[in-house]
Scaffold this active site. Structure first.
Site, PDB file in Angstrom:
ATOM      1  N   HIS A   1      65.999  89.275  91.542  1.00 34.25           N
ATOM      2  CA  HIS A   1      66.518  89.911  90.326  1.00 34.25           C
ATOM      3  C   HIS A   1      65.849  89.306  89.086  1.00 34.25           C
ATOM      4  O   HIS A   1      66.513  88.770  88.205  1.00 34.25           O
ATOM      5  CB  HIS A   1      68.039  89.729  90.227  1.00 34.25           C
ATOM      6  CG  HIS A   1      68.810  90.614  91.141  1.00 34.25           C
ATOM      7  ND1 HIS A   1      70.180  90.535  91.271  1.00 34.25           N
ATOM      8  CD2 HIS A   1      68.410  91.614  91.970  1.00 34.25           C
ATOM      9  CE1 HIS A   1      70.597  91.437  92.139  1.00 34.25           C
ATOM     10  NE2 HIS A   1      69.539  92.103  92.581  1.00 34.25           N
TER      11      HIS A   1
ATOM     12  N   ASP B   1      74.443  89.150  97.365  1.00 32.00           N
ATOM     13  CA  ASP B   1      73.182  88.419  97.152  1.00 32.00           C
ATOM     14  C   ASP B   1      72.780  87.682  98.425  1.00 32.00           C
ATOM     15  O   ASP B   1      71.618  87.729  98.857  1.00 32.00           O
ATOM     16  CB  ASP B   1      73.331  87.409  96.011  1.00 32.00           C
ATOM     17  CG  ASP B   1      73.252  88.038  94.636  1.00 32.00           C
ATOM     18  OD1 ASP B   1      72.868  89.220  94.535  1.00 32.00           O
ATOM     19  OD2 ASP B   1      73.591  87.338  93.653  1.00 32.00           O
TER      20      ASP B   1
ATOM     21  N   ILE C   1      76.639  87.911  83.127  1.00 30.85           N
ATOM     22  CA  ILE C   1      76.073  87.185  81.985  1.00 30.85           C
ATOM     23  C   ILE C   1      76.509  87.800  80.659  1.00 30.85           C
ATOM     24  O   ILE C   1      76.786  87.077  79.691  1.00 30.85           O
ATOM     25  CB  ILE C   1      74.534  87.126  82.102  1.00 30.85           C
ATOM     26  CG1 ILE C   1      74.147  86.181  83.254  1.00 30.85           C
ATOM     27  CG2 ILE C   1      73.904  86.633  80.807  1.00 30.85           C
ATOM     28  CD1 ILE C   1      72.668  86.068  83.496  1.00 30.85           C
ATOM     29  N   THR C   2      76.616  89.127  80.599  1.00 32.54           N
ATOM     30  CA  THR C   2      77.054  89.747  79.345  1.00 32.54           C
ATOM     31  C   THR C   2      78.507  89.401  79.031  1.00 32.54           C
ATOM     32  O   THR C   2      78.879  89.302  77.858  1.00 32.54           O
ATOM     33  CB  THR C   2      76.880  91.278  79.401  1.00 32.54           C
ATOM     34  OG1 THR C   2      77.531  91.785  80.573  1.00 32.54           O
ATOM     35  CG2 THR C   2      75.416  91.656  79.431  1.00 32.54           C
TER      36      THR C   2
END
Length: 487
Positions: free
Chosen positions: A81, A185, A402-403
């Site tokens: 990613h 993941d 993350i945002t």
């Protein structure tokens, strides 16, 4: 010199008790607003970014226990990613600001105390994330073959603490306990063609192990149902389209879900529709041909909760996972899984616990809720301690992307700026900032790593990666990093 960097020590205490040379620094600096941030992951950098942008006088110092910055972006984001890691470019701009200083190789709570930081700065922000793992709390958890998701992710992403993990990938079936993005993941890394991974920044150690892997099947197990999965549609779509693999989904789990999802929020509705499509609809000719030829498969098992890890006949490693069959009470996000009394076993030689990360306390002087793994706070203001703040996972728990952390960190930074405006935080009294802390670290034999030092490490990693067709080859040993900086 670097190898002995942690041998010299002087007692920890408040800066008011420091040697005269350090005390003199208090009166020899101008009244610049000095803010300290503990942790250089997304929470730390976003907090710094907001403060620097909205206060042109502020000086922000970021402390990091490793010699390298960026925290979860470097060590948590999956190697396939790379687009998610682009945020590092923004963080680098922040770190290169004349009003921002990076001090790596400094462990707060060991090399310097939170109290000492409070004495040197007008405000201290704890943004050190969630570095511990949640335990399953079941028999057999300690058996070889059982790993936390955190350790495995750290292993393939080059986290120095996990470089000696050596997972045994010689079995054919792996079970992941959890159904979030981290679980997907791990499944994707285990099942991806190695040629895809060779072009990423996955460590060579992991690449070598995965190239010899015999794993052909991965089950992701959740205690609730398909309407409560925690992964997002992007990650699910990647799994469905993963070359050389096919989904193994029980149609009975998805019957009636399309109707039940009509009134759900749009993200959950779209996710459910994709699950239903993959499980119930006949794939197109090309997809069907790919699935028929696939040598590896993955699946989701719902309404199952781990009871015990069962050992092999010789007792030396994990061989099966025993699951309690559950049912749901309630509906939607608040549905609760309760045991039915039924159990089942899944044969597997590799088990990952992906039930979440956990923050830890780094100071007895800072309030901490161990059960929740967070610092009690109000909009980032630590309860009962003026001038002390928190952001990121240690503030709200290990949730979101993350945002989410960006918004959370901006809120904390804004709280600091508001406290100044309201007079709750006094910046008129001079504080020495890193001047005092550097002297203190020098007395204790600690050599901080600067951002320009990190750029030397970055350059070396990039060059090593370029030589083998990768974006970088991460250095796994902190001593090797420090020796490189010291040249």
């Amino acid at each position: 010199m670097w190898g002995l960097s942690r041998c010299l020590r002087v007692p920890r205490g408040r800066l008011l008790l420091l040697p005269a040379g350090v005390q003199r620094s208090f009166s020899s600096v101008s009244p610049t607003p000095h803010i300290c941030i503990v942790g250089s992951g997304p929470a730390g950098f976003y907090t710094a970014q907001h403060i620097l942008r909205h206060n042109p006088q502020a000086q922000v110092d970021i402390y990091e226990k490793l010699p390298v910055p960026f925290g979860l972006v470097r060590f948590g984001v999956a190697p396939d990613h790379p687009e998610v890691k682009n945020v590092i470019n923004t963080f680098t701009q922040t770190a290169r600001s004349e009003r921002c200083t990076f001090l790596g190789n400094v462990t707060v709570g060991r090399d310097v105390t939170v109290e000492e930081l409070q004495g040197a700065y007008h405000a201290v922000v704890l943004s050190y994330g969630a570095e511990d793992k949640r335990e399953l709390g079941i028999p057999g958890e300690e058996l070889p073959g059982v790993h936390s998701a955190r350790d495995f992710v750290g292993w393939y992403n080059g986290l120095p603490d996990n470089r000696h993990l050596h997972p045994d990938l010689s079995c054919d079936t792996a079970v992941i306990l959890g159904q979030g993005n981290v679980a997907l993941d791990i499944a994707r890394i285990l099942l991806s063609p190695v040629d895809i991974l060779r072009k990423t920044d996955i460590t060579q150690t992991a690449l070598d192990a995965l190239s010899q892997s015999r794993i052909r099947r991965v089950w992701m197990v959740g205690r609730r149902g398909p309407l409560q999965v925690a992964f997002t549609i992007k990650e699910l779509r990647e799994m469905i389209n993963l070359p050389g693999t096919r989904p193994k989904l029980d149609p009975a789990d998805y019957v009636g879900l399309e109707k039940a999802s009509k009134d759900l929020p749009r993200p959950r509705k779209r996710l459910t529709e994709l699950l239903v499509k993959a499980a119930l609809e006949k794939p197109g000719q090309k997809v069907a041909a790919n699935w028929a030829q696939a040598e590896r498969e993955w699946g989701l098992r719902f309404l199952r909760s781990p009871l015990a890890v069962l050992p092999s006949e010789d007792g030396k490693r994990a061989a099966r996972i025993r699951l309690s069959v559950t049912r749901l009470e309630g509906s939607g996000e608040t549905a609760v899984a309760v045991p039915t009394g039924q159990v089942e076993n899944i044969s597997c030689g590799l088990i990952f616990s992906s039930i979440g990360y956990k923050s830890v306390s780094i100071s007895s002087t800072v309030p901490f809720l161990p059960q929740q793994g967070v610092i009690p706070n109000s909009m980032g203001r630590v309860e009962g301690i003026p001038g002390l703040y928190c952001s990121g996972w240690v503030k709200r728990g290990p949730t979101g992307v993350i945002t989410t952390t960006m918004t959370d960190s901006f809120d904390t930074a804004q709280a600091i700026l508001e406290d100044v405006q309201l007079g709750a935080l006094n910046w008129s009294e001079p504080r020495p900032g890193s001047v005092a802390i550097r002297e203190l670290l020098h007395l204790r034999g600690i050599q901080p790593v600067s951002f320009s030092d990190w750029e030397k490490i970055d350059e070396a990693e990039t060059a090593k990666g370029l030589a083998v067709g990768k974006p970088r080859e991460k250095i796994l040993d902190t001593e090797e990093m420090l020796q490189l900086v010291c040249r």
